[in-house]
Enzyme design. Sequence first.
Site, PDB file in Angstrom:
ATOM      1  N   HIS A  56      -5.940   7.092  -1.966  1.00  0.00           N
ATOM      2  CA  HIS A  56      -6.964   6.196  -1.419  1.00  0.00           C
ATOM      3  C   HIS A  56      -8.205   6.138  -2.305  1.00  0.00           C
ATOM      4  O   HIS A  56      -8.727   7.160  -2.735  1.00  0.00           O
ATOM      5  CB  HIS A  56      -7.330   6.643  -0.003  1.00  0.00           C
TER       6      HIS A  56
ATOM      7  N   HIS B  83       1.370   4.537  -2.718  1.00  0.00           N
ATOM      8  CA  HIS B  83       1.453   5.999  -2.590  1.00  0.00           C
ATOM      9  C   HIS B  83       2.702   6.532  -3.285  1.00  0.00           C
ATOM     10  O   HIS B  83       2.654   7.522  -4.003  1.00  0.00           O
ATOM     11  CB  HIS B  83       1.504   6.404  -1.117  1.00  0.00           C
TER      12      HIS B  83
ATOM     13  N   HIS C 135       0.830  -1.209   0.000  1.00  0.00           N
ATOM     14  CA  HIS C 135       0.000   0.000   0.000  1.00  0.00           C
ATOM     15  C   HIS C 135       0.867   1.264   0.000  1.00  0.00           C
ATOM     16  O   HIS C 135       0.630   2.199  -0.779  1.00  0.00           O
ATOM     17  CB  HIS C 135      -0.909  -0.044   1.232  1.00  0.00           C
ATOM     18  N   GLU C 136       1.887   1.301   0.857  1.00  0.00           N
ATOM     19  CA  GLU C 136       2.743   2.496   0.930  1.00  0.00           C
ATOM     20  C   GLU C 136       3.530   2.690  -0.364  1.00  0.00           C
ATOM     21  O   GLU C 136       3.747   3.818  -0.802  1.00  0.00           O
ATOM     22  CB  GLU C 136       3.685   2.417   2.136  1.00  0.00           C
TER      23      GLU C 136
HETATM   24 ZN    ZN Z   1      -2.541   5.178   2.646  1.00  0.00          ZN
END
Ligand code: ZN
Length: 287
Positions: A197, A191, A187-188
């Site tokens: 999101h 980004h 997930h990171e």
């Molecule tokens: Zn996040």
Amino acid sequence: MKKINFGKFALLAIFALGFASCESNEENNDSSQEQSSITDEIYNAKSTGDLIDAVYQGKIVQLLEIENNKYLYDGDVVLERNDFLLPDEVATNKGVYDGGTWPNRTVRWKFASGVSQSLKDKWASATNTWKNELGFTFTQITTTSGDYILVQQNSDGSAYSTSIGRKGGQQIISVDPNSFSTGNVIHEIGHAVGLIHEQKRPDRDTYITVNYSNIRPNWRSQYDKCSGCTSNGTFDFNSIMLYGARASSSVVYNTSIPAMTKKNGSTWNAQRSYLSSGDKAAINAKY
Ligand SMILES: [Zn+2]
């Protein structure tokens, strides 16, 4: 089935986007209040200040002031003062708008000192997912020149990235391996390569309802739409970038009431195991 990513170019536009923070929370099924074991990523701020209006990558956003002169954007994106502009600074500093891609999907990175084997293993597994699923290359470097991700460990229950997309120079992904899984690291990295999101996508109101009245004021902006970002396809409930429907008591007043629901009132759990078809489509649209 896709997802949102920040456009490469920042328009001077005045998109009133609000928001700031990210996640923290847990999720669960409609019929049960039990918490799942998945932990959504969060920067665990020791103190918080005011919400301020700022211009980040060409969009007007709200940032939450936190300790050490840091600014929380979307819950697990931690910016420093020179990463964004205040609204009255925009006319003279346009370069900051670029939410860059990584050329040829090649991400340069290095470990900070003090990274445990546990986090090293999670990083290796997470980068393998990006490599195998989307053809990214992760090049470990030994210098501090050029653009790169410094992978740090923290022990305060945080997982965060310091940029959406390639920032230029050093950017950080910091993870507490005792609190977060390989999926959280995936997930990171999302980004760091440009994803935001899923619940912020401009068309999300067609798919979900945000229960703002149950969300604490400092966290509301993390659920706001990003009118300046790009999305394609349809809302993806399997996205690794989507929060769970339910949130922790630090985010919502009443944890028995979801922060978000589908239009039929049902909830969902956060998915932190794999890149969904929508996640992959978003990257392929951006890169
Ligand atoms: Zn996040």
